[in-house]
Motif scaffolding. Structure first.
Motif, PDB file in Angstrom:
ATOM      1  N   UNK A 149       0.826  -1.210   0.000  1.00 52.48           N
ATOM      2  CA  UNK A 149       0.000   0.000   0.000  1.00 52.48           C
ATOM      3  C   UNK A 149       0.859   1.258   0.000  1.00 52.48           C
ATOM      4  N   UNK A 150       1.907   1.283   0.835  1.00 50.41           N
ATOM      5  CA  UNK A 150       2.725   2.493   0.973  1.00 50.41           C
ATOM      6  C   UNK A 150       3.582   2.763  -0.256  1.00 50.41           C
ATOM      7  N   UNK A 151       3.820   1.753  -1.071  1.00 46.19           N
ATOM      8  CA  UNK A 151       4.519   1.981  -2.335  1.00 46.19           C
ATOM      9  C   UNK A 151       3.652   2.768  -3.319  1.00 46.19           C
ATOM     10  N   UNK A 152       2.350   2.804  -3.054  1.00 50.95           N
ATOM     11  CA  UNK A 152       1.394   3.403  -3.983  1.00 50.95           C
ATOM     12  C   UNK A 152       0.621   4.565  -3.376  1.00 50.95           C
ATOM     13  N   UNK A 153       0.817   4.813  -2.090  1.00 49.74           N
ATOM     14  CA  UNK A 153       0.055   5.850  -1.393  1.00 49.74           C
ATOM     15  C   UNK A 153       0.960   6.575  -0.408  1.00 49.74           C
ATOM     16  N   UNK A 154       0.628   7.816  -0.061  1.00 48.06           N
ATOM     17  CA  UNK A 154       1.485   8.593   0.848  1.00 48.06           C
ATOM     18  C   UNK A 154       1.413   8.094   2.284  1.00 48.06           C
ATOM     19  N   UNK A 155       2.498   8.338   3.017  1.00 52.89           N
ATOM     20  CA  UNK A 155       2.517   8.065   4.443  1.00 52.89           C
ATOM     21  C   UNK A 155       1.546   9.010   5.159  1.00 52.89           C
ATOM     22  N   UNK A 156       0.858   8.540   6.196  1.00 55.80           N
ATOM     23  CA  UNK A 156       0.065   9.466   7.013  1.00 55.80           C
ATOM     24  C   UNK A 156       0.981  10.359   7.837  1.00 55.80           C
ATOM     25  N   UNK A 157       0.463  11.523   8.221  1.00 54.53           N
ATOM     26  CA  UNK A 157       1.217  12.380   9.136  1.00 54.53           C
ATOM     27  C   UNK A 157       1.389  11.704  10.490  1.00 54.53           C
ATOM     28  N   UNK A 158       0.356  10.990  10.896  1.00 50.59           N
ATOM     29  CA  UNK A 158       0.393  10.225  12.138  1.00 50.59           C
ATOM     30  C   UNK A 158      -0.637   9.118  12.017  1.00 50.59           C
ATOM     31  N   UNK A 159      -0.318   7.978  12.624  1.00 54.10           N
ATOM     32  CA  UNK A 159      -1.193   6.818  12.495  1.00 54.10           C
ATOM     33  C   UNK A 159      -1.230   6.076  13.818  1.00 54.10           C
ATOM     34  N   UNK A 160      -2.402   5.558  14.176  1.00 54.11           N
ATOM     35  CA  UNK A 160      -2.452   4.650  15.317  1.00 54.11           C
ATOM     36  C   UNK A 160      -3.206   3.378  14.951  1.00 54.11           C
ATOM     37  N   UNK A 161      -2.763   2.296  15.558  1.00 58.06           N
ATOM     38  CA  UNK A 161      -3.334   0.984  15.297  1.00 58.06           C
ATOM     39  C   UNK A 161      -4.075   0.478  16.520  1.00 58.06           C
ATOM     40  N   UNK A 162      -5.400   0.331  16.463  1.00 52.26           N
ATOM     41  CA  UNK A 162      -6.161  -0.235  17.591  1.00 52.26           C
ATOM     42  C   UNK A 162      -6.006  -1.751  17.660  1.00 52.26           C
ATOM     43  N   UNK A 163      -4.769  -2.219  17.728  1.00 50.80           N
ATOM     44  CA  UNK A 163      -4.467  -3.644  17.736  1.00 50.80           C
ATOM     45  C   UNK A 163      -3.504  -3.931  18.884  1.00 50.80           C
ATOM     46  N   UNK A 164      -3.783  -3.310  20.018  1.00 53.37           N
ATOM     47  CA  UNK A 164      -2.925  -3.445  21.189  1.00 53.37           C
ATOM     48  C   UNK A 164      -3.780  -3.112  22.397  1.00 53.37           C
ATOM     49  N   UNK A 165      -3.136  -2.716  23.474  1.00 53.49           N
ATOM     50  CA  UNK A 165      -3.878  -2.322  24.663  1.00 53.49           C
ATOM     51  C   UNK A 165      -3.619  -0.851  24.979  1.00 53.49           C
ATOM     52  N   UNK A 166      -4.509  -0.256  25.734  1.00 53.37           N
ATOM     53  CA  UNK A 166      -4.323   1.111  26.195  1.00 53.37           C
ATOM     54  C   UNK A 166      -3.283   1.141  27.322  1.00 53.37           C
ATOM     55  N   UNK A 167      -2.647   2.282  27.628  1.00 51.04           N
ATOM     56  CA  UNK A 167      -2.989   3.600  27.076  1.00 51.04           C
ATOM     57  C   UNK A 167      -2.371   3.860  25.699  1.00 51.04           C
ATOM     58  N   UNK A 168      -1.056   3.785  25.516  1.00 56.50           N
ATOM     59  CA  UNK A 168      -0.407   3.943  24.223  1.00 56.50           C
ATOM     60  C   UNK A 168       0.852   3.080  24.213  1.00 56.50           C
ATOM     61  N   UNK A 169       1.039   2.312  23.165  1.00 55.77           N
ATOM     62  CA  UNK A 169       2.278   1.556  22.990  1.00 55.77           C
ATOM     63  C   UNK A 169       3.164   2.307  22.004  1.00 55.77           C
ATOM     64  N   UNK A 170       4.289   2.821  22.499  1.00 58.47           N
ATOM     65  CA  UNK A 170       5.175   3.638  21.663  1.00 58.47           C
ATOM     66  C   UNK A 170       6.434   2.889  21.230  1.00 58.47           C
ATOM     67  N   UNK A 171       6.442   1.573  21.423  1.00 53.52           N
ATOM     68  CA  UNK A 171       7.569   0.776  20.965  1.00 53.52           C
ATOM     69  C   UNK A 171       7.199  -0.687  20.908  1.00 53.52           C
TER      70      UNK A 171
END
Length: 466
Positions: A168-190
């Protein structure tokens, strides 16, 4: 139109109340599609199931009033246009791991019980996929112009290598920021690095006739079976391993406790149970035992200490490793491993150690794939915005964390994972974990996550992301 925080929160509550039933119904629509990766077909790079699930999710988006976009059945999306260049994205996946065994009902017929929904993918990641579609619906109905466009990305191959997002990214621009709801809260930064490989035995001509276990590389096997030459009458069943006679040989069936490879605590690997039984009861030849001893060391603990790879660092907790799928083909045993590692080591170092471990056992370590860890500092303004939204809605005061799970976040330049899974939550007796039998998710928990996502996206519009 300007909204105060109070007005916004009132509209969020009204929206969630009005959309509770249709949202749950749309999750059921998506659960009904068995979207396990299979052999590619023309127009279906990951098989017919993931393609159909992607089409179903996009149809849900269309029913909510959006124009669907499909990037060759790798990734689909809907989008709400903003006033400035660039977009914020959410990214979820519609593929699932195989259903496996042990379900109390059909894995693809979603059921409700005591405030929970049950079905393969309700937590990982079809439930969150539908949440994100409704996130876009909220802002569409709100009618307030957005600064940045909001793009809801839906992938088709997260569970089996994440080759969909690079395409997808080879054909479309990167988002300015993206989050994936495929983890647990609060935020996984690594996220830890990820290494897969296979401990392959030499060609064996001993007592093992058949050996199989596991449903996915990234899942701890709850069941495994082995057929071995010998007399069943001379052997006793245990609490975890049953012994039966079959065609003049011995059938061993092991019952463990499944779980996700990234969170193996509390799981019991059924393959490990069989390996231990075979060794303790002297059922195999010396050559087979040499390989089984390697597997015993692998399964001795999920921290990798048995095979010399244990480590940890300040950013991440300890390395984990599990043996996922095992097979016996043309006289060769093949044990797939799944390793999640911190920045204290590298994929190259791990591969070298595991190859040496294999050589010492007369085996090989092959088909190796490795991805290095990624980490974004927690003081990033976008990450702080997500944290504030979560803490405000929940009344908590939690901080960002790192994990061993691998999500789409690692595929983007500026991305994190952001709830709502709860791998350590105490579930009712009828409910199972993600990747396990009777996978379940709390309806109220999902709706709370939607509220958090709405508030986070609203506030991200005020952050300079360019």
């Amino acid at each position: 139109m300007q909204l105060s925080e109070k007005q916004l929160n009132q509209k969020i509550e009204e929206f969630i109340e009005a959309n509770r039933a249709p949202l749950v119904a749309d999750i059921a629509r998506l659960i009904a599609v068995r979207s396990v990766e299979e052999a590619p077909l023309p127009g279906a790079p990951f098989g017919e199931g993931p393609k159909k699930a992607l089409e179903t999710a996009l149809q849900i988006g269309k029913d909510l009033g959006f124009e669907p976009h499909n990037c060759d059945n790798y990734v689909g999306w809907i989008e709400l246009a903003g006033q400035e260049e660039g977009h914020i994205a959410t990214v979820t996946h519609v593929d699932v791991v195989p259903e496996g065994e042990g379900w109390s009902g059909d894995a693809y017929t979603m059921r409700q019980r005591d405030g929970f929904i049950i079905g393969r993918g309700v937590a990982d990641d079809k439930g969150p996929s539908v949440l994100c579609l409704y996130l876009a619906k909220f802002f569409k109905e709100l009618g307030v112009p957005l600064r940045y466009s909001l793009r809801i990305l839906l992938g088709a191959a997260e569970e089996t290598g994440m080759t969909d997002i690079p395409y997808y990214l080879e054909r479309n621009p990167q988002p300015l920021f993206c989050f994936s709801p495929d983890s647990e809260f609060p935020v996984c930064n690594g996220e830890k690095g990820h290494l897969n490989g296979v401990f392959a035995s030499p060609k064996l001509a001993g007592n093992i006739v058949a050996f199989s276990g596991g449903i996915a590389t990234n899942a701890v096997p709850s069941r495994a079976t082995c057929l071995v030459k010998g007399q069943a009458a001379a052997l006793a069943s245990t609490s975890n391993v049953s012994v039966t006679a079959e065609d003049g040989m011995v059938r061993l069936n092991a019952e463990g406790v499944g779980g996700h490879a990234a969170f193996p605590q509390g799981s019991v690997n059924a393959i490990a149970l069989l390996v231990e039984y075979l060794l303790e009861n002297n059922l195999c030849t010396a050559e087979e035992n040499q390989y089984l001893q390697l597997l015993r060391r692998l399964h001795a603990g999920t921290d990798g200490s048995g095979v010399g790879i244990a480590c940890r660092d300040d950013a991440f907790d300890a390395l984990t490793v599990i043996g996922g799928v095992i097979s016996f083909e043309q006289g060769q045993l093949r044990q797939v491993i799944d390793c999640r590692f911190p920045t204290a080591t590298t994929g190259e170092k791990l591969e070298a150690i595991l190859k040496e471990q294999a050589v010492q056992a007369g085996a090989s370590f092959e088909d190796v794939e490795a991805k290095e860890p990624f980490y974004i500092p927690a003081d990033n303004p976008a990450i702080q915005t997500l944290l504030q939204a979560y803490n405000e809605v929940t009344g908590q005061n939690k901080q960002a964390f790192t994990m061993g799970g691998g999500t789409y976040a690692r595929c983007f330049n500026n991305a994190v994972s952001f709830g709502p899974e709860e791998p350590e939550a105490k579930l009712p007796s009828f409910a199972g974990p993600m990747h396990g039998a009777d996978e379940a998710a709390s309806i109220d928990g999902l709706l709370d996550a939607l509220k958090i996502y709405i508030l986070a996206v609203w506030r991200l519009q005020k952050v300079d992301l360019g």
